[in-house]
Enzyme design. Structure first.
Site, PDB file in Angstrom:
ATOM      1  N   HIS A  35       0.827  -1.209   0.000  1.00  0.00           N
ATOM      2  CA  HIS A  35       0.000   0.000   0.000  1.00  0.00           C
ATOM      3  C   HIS A  35       0.859   1.256   0.000  1.00  0.00           C
ATOM      4  O   HIS A  35       0.561   2.220  -0.709  1.00  0.00           O
ATOM      5  CB  HIS A  35      -0.943   0.016   1.213  1.00  0.00           C
ATOM      6  CG  HIS A  35      -2.220  -0.709   0.993  1.00  0.00           C
ATOM      7  ND1 HIS A  35      -2.298  -2.082   0.900  1.00  0.00           N
ATOM      8  CD2 HIS A  35      -3.478  -0.248   0.835  1.00  0.00           C
ATOM      9  CE1 HIS A  35      -3.556  -2.429   0.705  1.00  0.00           C
ATOM     10  NE2 HIS A  35      -4.293  -1.333   0.654  1.00  0.00           N
ATOM     11  N   LYS A 100      -9.919  -7.842   8.322  1.00  0.00           N
ATOM     12  CA  LYS A 100     -10.563  -8.115   9.606  1.00  0.00           C
ATOM     13  C   LYS A 100     -10.283  -6.951  10.540  1.00  0.00           C
ATOM     14  O   LYS A 100      -9.264  -6.279  10.427  1.00  0.00           O
ATOM     15  CB  LYS A 100     -10.095  -9.443  10.210  1.00  0.00           C
ATOM     16  CG  LYS A 100      -8.655  -9.468  10.650  1.00  0.00           C
ATOM     17  CD  LYS A 100      -8.294 -10.808  11.264  1.00  0.00           C
ATOM     18  CE  LYS A 100      -6.833 -10.775  11.724  1.00  0.00           C
ATOM     19  NZ  LYS A 100      -6.405 -12.051  12.257  1.00  0.00           N
TER      20      LYS A 100
END
Length: 182
Positions: A35, A100
């Site tokens: 990222h 999550k």
């Protein structure tokens, strides 16, 4: 509900926190190191290694594939580590994220503003999730090993809507329900 990538606004508009979905099509994998590189490319005005428009990013670092399998265990990783980068990717068209754990208020605002969605995959079910992944290939940052960006073809990948465009958060809804006094 069944979803097929790339996602459209109309797909996102119909989703509500708590909905269970089965995703088919192409999804991309990346964790925090990848990222950071993607956002750096955007900051430099360069193209990303894939077109993010309408796509879903799965936060996973899969294990190596056993012979005859597309991928090894592929359970979700904690999403908050991607929170510093997610708004920028949502701005350039990313429509979905799978991981999550809870997201930051900033990410939730970008989800609402740009009609995106955050899904949770069930932690502890990594081997089961891997069965929905039919093909996986590294497309960028091979030097990151398990954290390289992969293009994965999935069929009926199970996920749960956590954050929808209406500002709902399944984690917060669950806590309120649990703490409710009858």
């Amino acid at each position: 509900m069944k979803l097929t990538t790339p996602l459209k606004d109309s797909d996102i508009e119909n989703l509500k926190a708590g909905d269970t979905v089965l995703i088919s099509g192409i999804i991309y994998t990346a964790r925090d190191a990848a990222h950071a590189r993607l956002v750096k490319l955007l900051d430099e005005g360069k193209d990303l290694p894939f077109n993010p428009k309408g796509q879903i990013m799965y936060y996973v670092g899969p294990t190596p594939a056993k012979p005859g399998n597309a991928i090894g265990s592929a359970g979700p990783t904690t999403s908050y580590r991607m929170d510093p980068y997610a708004p920028r990717l949502i701005e350039v068209g990313l429509k979905g994220m799978i991981g999550k754990g809870a997201r930051s208020d900033e990410v939730k605002e970008y989800i609402k503003k740009h009609k995106a969605v955050y899904f949770a995959a069930v932690g502890g079910a990594a081997a089961l999730i891997a069965k929905s992944i039919k093909k996986a290939e590294v497309i960028a940052y091979d030097d990151l090993g398990a954290e390289a960006i992969r293009k994965m073809e999935v069929v009926d990948f199970p996920a749960i809507v956590i954050n929808d465009i209406h500002g709902n958060d399944l984690y917060e809804m669950g806590q309120k329900e649990f703490n409710r006094e009858d």
